[in-house]
Design a protein around this motif. Structure first.
Motif, PDB file in Angstrom:
ATOM      1  N   UNK A  31       0.863  -1.149   0.027  1.00 14.06           N
ATOM      2  CA  UNK A  31       0.179   0.049  -0.138  1.00 14.06           C
ATOM      3  C   UNK A  31       0.895   1.279  -0.014  1.00 14.06           C
ATOM      4  N   UNK A  32       2.138   1.141  -0.357  1.00 11.54           N
ATOM      5  CA  UNK A  32       2.867   2.374  -0.578  1.00 11.54           C
ATOM      6  C   UNK A  32       3.363   2.319  -2.139  1.00 11.54           C
ATOM      7  N   UNK A 132       0.811 -14.075   5.245  1.00  8.89           N
ATOM      8  CA  UNK A 132       0.447 -12.456   5.055  1.00  8.89           C
ATOM      9  C   UNK A 132       1.746 -11.774   5.435  1.00  8.89           C
ATOM     10  N   UNK A 134       3.185  -7.743   5.385  1.00 14.93           N
ATOM     11  CA  UNK A 134       2.977  -6.510   4.822  1.00 14.93           C
ATOM     12  C   UNK A 134       4.282  -5.946   4.328  1.00 14.93           C
TER      13      UNK A 134
ATOM     14  N   UNK B  24      -1.327 -17.903  23.500  1.00 15.03           N
ATOM     15  CA  UNK B  24      -0.831 -16.574  23.105  1.00 15.03           C
ATOM     16  C   UNK B  24       0.453 -16.563  22.442  1.00 15.03           C
ATOM     17  N   UNK B 133       2.170  -9.696  13.836  1.00 13.64           N
ATOM     18  CA  UNK B 133       1.991  -8.180  14.006  1.00 13.64           C
ATOM     19  C   UNK B 133       3.024  -7.752  13.106  1.00 13.64           C
ATOM     20  N   UNK B 137       5.267   2.303  13.026  1.00 15.20           N
ATOM     21  CA  UNK B 137       4.967   3.460  13.691  1.00 15.20           C
ATOM     22  C   UNK B 137       4.370   4.589  12.980  1.00 15.20           C
TER      23      UNK B 137
ATOM     24  N   UNK C  28      -8.199  -4.515  11.297  1.00 14.31           N
ATOM     25  CA  UNK C  28      -7.163  -3.488  10.885  1.00 14.31           C
ATOM     26  C   UNK C  28      -6.472  -3.049  12.007  1.00 14.31           C
ATOM     27  N   UNK C  29      -5.126  -3.236  12.019  1.00 19.97           N
ATOM     28  CA  UNK C  29      -4.019  -2.854  12.774  1.00 19.97           C
ATOM     29  C   UNK C  29      -3.588  -1.511  12.458  1.00 19.97           C
ATOM     30  N   UNK C  31      -1.127   1.399  14.112  1.00 19.16           N
ATOM     31  CA  UNK C  31      -0.206   2.012  15.223  1.00 19.16           C
ATOM     32  C   UNK C  31       0.558   3.071  14.653  1.00 19.16           C
ATOM     33  N   UNK C  32      -0.219   4.159  13.746  1.00 16.23           N
ATOM     34  CA  UNK C  32       0.381   5.275  13.344  1.00 16.23           C
ATOM     35  C   UNK C  32      -0.726   6.539  13.587  1.00 16.23           C
ATOM     36  N   UNK C  36      -2.800  11.138   7.452  1.00 17.07           N
ATOM     37  CA  UNK C  36      -2.934  10.148   6.434  1.00 17.07           C
ATOM     38  C   UNK C  36      -3.587   8.854   6.946  1.00 17.07           C
ATOM     39  N   UNK C  62      -2.965   0.753  19.039  1.00 18.21           N
ATOM     40  CA  UNK C  62      -1.988   0.461  19.963  1.00 18.21           C
ATOM     41  C   UNK C  62      -0.945   1.233  19.575  1.00 18.21           C
ATOM     42  N   UNK C  64       1.335   3.932  18.659  1.00 20.09           N
ATOM     43  CA  UNK C  64       1.061   5.423  18.269  1.00 20.09           C
ATOM     44  C   UNK C  64       0.063   5.636  17.255  1.00 20.09           C
ATOM     45  N   UNK C  96      -3.181  -0.922  27.598  1.00 25.78           N
ATOM     46  CA  UNK C  96      -1.896  -0.572  28.003  1.00 25.78           C
ATOM     47  C   UNK C  96      -1.530   0.648  27.477  1.00 25.78           C
ATOM     48  N   UNK C 119      -2.595  -6.227  21.335  1.00 26.16           N
ATOM     49  CA  UNK C 119      -1.945  -7.049  20.480  1.00 26.16           C
ATOM     50  C   UNK C 119      -2.564  -8.429  20.507  1.00 26.16           C
ATOM     51  N   UNK C 122      -5.745  -8.415  18.777  1.00 22.85           N
ATOM     52  CA  UNK C 122      -5.625  -8.757  17.205  1.00 22.85           C
ATOM     53  C   UNK C 122      -5.095 -10.253  16.966  1.00 22.85           C
ATOM     54  N   UNK C 133      -5.309  -6.969   8.450  1.00 21.37           N
ATOM     55  CA  UNK C 133      -4.538  -5.942   7.373  1.00 21.37           C
ATOM     56  C   UNK C 133      -3.975  -4.820   8.141  1.00 21.37           C
ATOM     57  N   UNK C 134      -2.236  -4.564   8.115  1.00 26.23           N
ATOM     58  CA  UNK C 134      -1.937  -3.743   8.609  1.00 26.23           C
ATOM     59  C   UNK C 134      -2.173  -2.324   8.164  1.00 26.23           C
ATOM     60  N   UNK C 135      -2.649  -1.190   8.631  1.00 23.79           N
ATOM     61  CA  UNK C 135      -2.767   0.014   8.232  1.00 23.79           C
ATOM     62  C   UNK C 135      -1.482   0.811   7.713  1.00 23.79           C
ATOM     63  N   UNK C 136      -1.026   1.093   6.504  1.00 21.63           N
ATOM     64  CA  UNK C 136       0.206   1.840   6.337  1.00 21.63           C
ATOM     65  C   UNK C 136       0.152   2.461   4.998  1.00 21.63           C
ATOM     66  N   UNK C 137       0.923   3.463   4.740  1.00 20.16           N
ATOM     67  CA  UNK C 137       0.707   4.320   3.364  1.00 20.16           C
ATOM     68  C   UNK C 137       2.237   4.495   2.895  1.00 20.16           C
TER      69      UNK C 137
END
Lengths: 137, 137, 137
Positions: A31-32, A132, A134, B24, B133, B137, C28-29, C31-32, C36, C62, C64, C96, C119, C122, C133-137
Motif C-alpha cells: 500500500x506504498x 501474509x 505487509x 498467546x 503483527x 509506527x 485493521x491494525x 499503530x500510526x 494520512x 495501540x 502510536x 496499556x 496485541x 488482534x 491488514x496492517x494500516x500503512x501508506x
C-alpha cells in the motif's frame, strides 16, 4: 457404514485444512508507492521464488500501492512484467482503488490482474491458509 | 474398532488445530531499522511477555530490519540480550538478508538466532496458528 | 452410539473452523497517528462496509495509533463516531497504550471501546479466522 462415511468426510476436511498449512504460499500487501517500497516488494517476491520455485506468491496492491504496476510510474516495470509470466506469481490490483485514482486497465503492465476488492482478496488468501506479509521498510 | 481409531485420529488432528488457536503466540515482523522501530519492537515484546509470561514471542528480522540485533547498530542491545535469555522469546534473522547485507553471525548480539528464510519463518508460524503483527509506527 | 456422538462432535468442530473461514471479517491494525494514516484507516473501513454490509470490521489501535479516536486529536472524528454506531464495525483501543500515554477513557470519541491488550485482541481475532491488514501508506 454411515459412521465410516462420516469419519472419512471429517478426515477429508481436516486433511484439507492441514494440507493448506504446509505449502509455501504468501500474499504480499503493498500500500506504498515510493521507489523503495516497489523495489522491496520485487526483491521479496524474487527471493521467495528463488528459495522455492513451487512457492505461490501474490502481490495485492490497493491504497497508495498501485504505482508498482502502472506503466509510466513503475520503477520495476521489467521485473513485474517478467515475474508475471511465472504461473506461481501474480500481481493483483484493487479495482476500487483504480476507480478512485482514475487508473484504467490499459495503464497496467502486461500480466497484471485486477480484483474487485483488494482487502477481500487478501483476507480470502489468509482464510485459505496463505501467509501474509505487509511490505514496508 | 477401526471406526473408533479413525474417529480418535480425526479428533486428535482437530484438537491440535483448535489448541493452536488458544495460546498467546505472536510473531513480530520487523523490516525497519530506525531507532524508533527498534524501540517499538522491544516495547511490544516486553509488554506481551509482561501480560502473559507463558506467551510465546518471536521477532523475525529481514529486509532493513537487521540493525536491532547487530552489535554496533542496535539502540536496544541490552534489552535484546536480556530478552533472548527468556525461553519464550526469540529473535531470528533471515540468512538471505544477512548475506545480501554482508552481516556475519559474529556481529549478532548474544542469543540471536538465524533462519534460512525470514519470510518462510513468518509464514510457517502463521500456519502453525501464531498471530502476526507488523512492527510499524 | 458413542462413535456417532464422537464423529458428530468432530464434524461440529471442523465445520466451525471452516465456517470461520468463509465470512468477510477483517481486523485493521493501526499503530500510526498521522493524518494520512487516520484517513486511510477510515477509508478502508468505509469501503469494506460498503462492499459487504455484513462484513465485520474491527480497528485495533495501540502504539502510536491512538489519535484517530481521541477527541481533540482525531482528524476523522465525525466518521469514527458515525461508523461506531454500525453494529458490524468496532474501534478498540489498547488499555496499556492508554495508560502509557496518559489517555483517559473520557477523551475517547463516543462508541470507541477499550481492550486490556491490543496485541492480544488482534492475535485472538486472527485465531478466530479473521483476516488481518496492517494500516500503512
Amino acid at each position: 457404514m454411515k459412521k465410516i462415511i462420516l469419519s472419512a468426510l471429517v478426515l477429508f476436511f481436516c486433511s484439507l485444512l492441514l494440507k493448506a498449512q504446509k505449502d509455501y504460499k504468501v500474499v504480499f500487501d503493498l500500500t506504498s508507492g515510493d521507489s523503495l517500497s516497489q523495489q522491496t516488494a520485487i526483491r521479496w517476491v524474487t527471493e521467495v521464488s528463488k528459495a522455492d520455485p513451487n512457492a505461490q506468491v501474490e502481490v495485492v496492491m490497493f491504497g497508495k500501492g498501485l504505482p508498482l504496476v502502472i506503466k509510466d510510474k513503475s520503477v520495476m516495470a521489467d521485473a513485474v512484467t517478467n515475474l508475471a509470466t511465472n504461473k506461481n506469481v501474480s500481481f493483483k490490483v484493487c479495482a476500487v482503488a483504480m476507480a478512485n485514482q482514475k487508473v484504467d486497465k490499459s495503464q497496467l503492465l502486461p500480466g497484471v490482474q485486477t480484483v474487485p476488492d483488494g482487502i477481500y482478496e487478501i483476507v480470502s488468501k489468509q482464510h485459505e491458509g496463505w501467509g501474509y506479509i505487509k511490505v514496508a521498510h
